[in-house]
Design an enzyme around this catalytic site. Structure first.
Site, mmCIF file in Angstrom:
data_model
loop_
_atom_site.group_PDB
_atom_site.id
_atom_site.type_symbol
_atom_site.label_atom_id
_atom_site.label_comp_id
_atom_site.label_asym_id
_atom_site.label_seq_id
_atom_site.Cartn_x
_atom_site.Cartn_y
_atom_site.Cartn_z
ATOM 1 N N HIS A 295 -10.129 -5.153 -3.356
ATOM 2 C CA HIS A 295 -8.802 -5.365 -2.771
ATOM 3 C C HIS A 295 -8.954 -5.742 -1.311
ATOM 4 O O HIS A 295 -9.789 -5.189 -0.603
ATOM 5 C CB HIS A 295 -7.914 -4.128 -2.910
ATOM 6 N N ASP B 289 0.848 -1.187 0.000
ATOM 7 C CA ASP B 289 0.000 0.000 0.000
ATOM 8 C C ASP B 289 0.889 1.245 0.000
ATOM 9 O O ASP B 289 1.910 1.298 0.683
ATOM 10 C CB ASP B 289 -0.915 -0.003 1.238
ATOM 11 N N ILE B 290 0.474 2.241 -0.770
ATOM 12 C CA ILE B 290 1.280 3.462 -0.901
ATOM 13 C C ILE B 290 1.275 4.295 0.386
ATOM 14 O O ILE B 290 2.185 5.094 0.608
ATOM 15 C CB ILE B 290 0.775 4.294 -2.110
ATOM 16 N N ASN C 260 -13.057 -3.198 2.288
ATOM 17 C CA ASN C 260 -14.026 -2.110 2.368
ATOM 18 C C ASN C 260 -14.937 -2.149 1.142
ATOM 19 O O ASN C 260 -14.468 -2.341 0.018
ATOM 20 C CB ASN C 260 -13.295 -0.760 2.419
ATOM 21 N N VAL D 126 -11.004 2.823 -3.924
ATOM 22 C CA VAL D 126 -10.555 2.338 -5.240
ATOM 23 C C VAL D 126 -11.536 1.272 -5.739
ATOM 24 O O VAL D 126 -11.778 0.266 -5.054
ATOM 25 C CB VAL D 126 -9.125 1.756 -5.153
ATOM 26 N N HIS E 206 -7.006 -5.625 2.186
ATOM 27 C CA HIS E 206 -5.868 -5.059 2.931
ATOM 28 C C HIS E 206 -5.349 -6.153 3.860
ATOM 29 O O HIS E 206 -6.118 -6.694 4.666
ATOM 30 C CB HIS E 206 -6.316 -3.878 3.797
#
Ligand code: 5GP
Length: 129
Positions: free
Chosen positions: A113, A42-43, A100, A109, A115
C-alpha cells in the site's frame, strides 16, 4: 489489528485486512477505483488527507510487487496513485507518498500500500538520530 511487522519474505496471505477490504468483507471509505487500484481513507489518519492506494491483486510488499507484477500492472498502479492525488486537488500544494516495507520500514499490513498524505506541510521526512 495486529501490530506485528510484516515479514516481506512470506507468501501473500489472502486473509489480510486489505484483501478483506478489496473483497468488500470489511467496510472502507472509497476514494478512487479503477482496473488496477483501489484507494480508501486510512482508518487512523495522520494528515488531513491520508489515503491508502493498493493494487487489486495480492502482493505482500513493494519488493514482491516490483519483482512479480507485470509491467502493465505496475504502470496502472503508479498511474492510479497520481490520479488519486489529482482527484484530491493535491498537485499544486504538494503531498507525500510513503511505502513501508518489512520490519525496518514499519510495514504492518501485508498487502502493498502507498500512503498518500496531504492537506498540511509534512515537515521533515525523518527525525535525525
Ligand atoms: P503500514 O504501517 O503497514 O504501512 O500502514 C498500515 C496502515 O493501514 C495504517 O496507517 C493503518 O492506520 C491502516 N489500517 C489498518 N487497518 C485498517 C483498516 O481496517 N481500515 C483502514 N481504512 N485502514 C487500516
Amino acid at each position: 489489528m495486529s501490530l506485528t511487522p510484516v515479514d516481506p519474505t512470506k507468501p501473500y496471505d489472502p486473509e489480510n485486512i486489505f484483501a478483506k477490504i478489496l473483497r468488500g468483507e470489511i467496510p472502507s471509505t472509497k476514494v478512487y477505483e479503477d482496473e488496477w487500484a483501489y484507494a480508501f481513507n486510512d482508518i487512523a489518519p495522520v494528515a488531513p488527507i491520508h489515503v491508502l492506494v493498493i493494487p487489486k491483486n495480492g502482493y505482500v510488499s513493494w519488493d514482491d510487487f516490483s519483482e512479480k507484477a507485470p509491467a502493465e500492472e505496475i504502470a496502472g498502479f503508479i498511474r492510479a496513485v497520481g490520479k488519486v492525488a489529482r482527484q484530491l486537488g493535491l498537485v499544486e500544494e504538494g503531498y507525500r507518498l510513503i511505502n513501508n516495507i518489512g520490519p525496518n520500514g514499519g510495514q504492518i499490513v501485508p498487502h502493498i500500500h502507498v500512503h498518500l498524505m496531504g492537506g498540511r506541510v509534512m515537515g521533515p521526512m525523518l527525525t535525525p538520530e
